[in-house]
Design an enzyme around this catalytic site. Structure first.
Site, short mmCIF file in Angstrom:
data_model
loop_
_atom_site.label_atom_id
_atom_site.label_comp_id
_atom_site.label_asym_id
_atom_site.label_seq_id
_atom_site.Cartn_x
_atom_site.Cartn_y
_atom_site.Cartn_z
N HIS A 1 -1.01 5.61 6.76
CA HIS A 1 -0.47 5.65 5.40
C HIS A 1 -0.08 7.09 5.04
O HIS A 1 -0.64 8.04 5.59
CB HIS A 1 -1.52 5.16 4.38
CG HIS A 1 -1.63 3.68 4.30
ND1 HIS A 1 -2.69 2.97 4.80
CD2 HIS A 1 -0.80 2.76 3.77
CE1 HIS A 1 -2.51 1.68 4.59
NE2 HIS A 1 -1.36 1.54 3.96
N SER B 1 0.80 -1.22 0.00
CA SER B 1 0.00 0.00 0.00
C SER B 1 0.83 1.27 0.00
O SER B 1 0.37 2.32 -0.45
CB SER B 1 -0.93 0.00 1.22
OG SER B 1 -0.20 -0.18 2.42
#
Length: 268
Positions: free
Chosen positions: A250, A44
């Site tokens: 993230h 990711s």
């Protein structure tokens, strides 16, 4: 890295999410790499989860037009660009589902992998939802996996990449530290927990760097690029616990363009 969802009890009205670490690697800026084409592998952190603007055909892989591989390709116009990084990827799934994009003429490869293999999503879940003792125990378990089981997994992946793309310049990127210590956060994890998580990231990056070097690949840390932009810095390039949950932990779009892209560009 993979994103795992978890929920606190409804009575607390807390929705906590942990984003698995991912790894992003862009293509080499030299003409031979651009001529041979660029393949972006990984989890990711490479697909761009957290940056938004996801390609409609990427589904749950959430490949972003604001990710560093996409930004690098747009700026450098490689002869071809295969963007196959996917949220949740491990070393095993990268090897099993992404390496078909490589071939003998591939000029540049980027890859980040390893965080999901050692359960970093579970670590952050324990740290967000449980007490300090549980957090530190979970971090310690992950560090043990990094030191004992991850090296052979990374080595196997890197051997497979080299076999599929024997002429490619391969750039392996690391993961950022999550927290600025003694920073602006007035709630959440303790300083001891934050320091332990940062240390675990350093250990993870050290193992990745060694395995990359052993494979003849180029490792590029992103720690310097993210310095001053960690959580608790006041100008974070990372999401904390967020909605939608998959954004949590993230990089934001600024983390891709200001952190990962220059780290890749300097190594490619």
């Amino acid at each position: 890295m993979s994103v795992r969802r978890f929920w606190a009890s409804a009575s607390t009205l807390v929705l906590a999410a942990v984003a698995a670490l991912g790894v992003v690697q862009p293509a080499s800026a030299n003409s031979s790499a651009a001529a041979g084409g660029y393949v972006a592998l990984g989890d990711s952190y490479s697909s761009g989860v957290g940056a938004g603007s996801y390609l409609s055909d990427s589904g749950d892989c959430r490949r972003s037009t604001k990710s560093y591989p996409y930004l690098w390709a747009a700026a450098n116009s490689p002869s071809s660009f295969a963007f196959v990084a996917c949220s949740g990827a491990t070393t095993t799934s990268v090897a099993g589902t992404q390496l078909g994009a490589l071939n003998s003429s591939t000029g540049l490869v980027s890859v980040t992998a390893g965080g999901n293999d050692v359960g970093f999503a579970d670590v952050m879940q324990d740290c967000v939802l449980s007490g300090e003792a549980a957090c530190l125990s979970s971090v310690g378990s992950a560090v043990s996996q990094v030191q004992n089981s991850l090296p052979s997994k990374l080595s196997s992946l890197y051997v497979s990449i080299r076999s599929r793309a024997p002429q490619a310049h391969v750039v392996v990127l690391g993961y950022p530290r999550f927290y600025q210590l003694s920073g602006s956060c007035i709630a959440g994890l303790s300083e001891k927990e934050r320091a332990a998580i940062n240390n675990a990231s350093d250990v993870l990056n050290g193992v990745i760097a060694k395995q990359a070097a052993d494979a003849g690949f180029t490792f590029s840390s992103v720690a310097d690029e993210f310095a001053g932009h960690e959580l608790c810095s006041g100008d974070a390039w990372l999401h904390s616990v967020s909605i939608p949950v998959y954004n949590s932990y993230h990089p934001k779009a600024a983390g891709q363009s200001g952190g990962y892209l220059p780290a890749f560009r300097s190594a490619a």
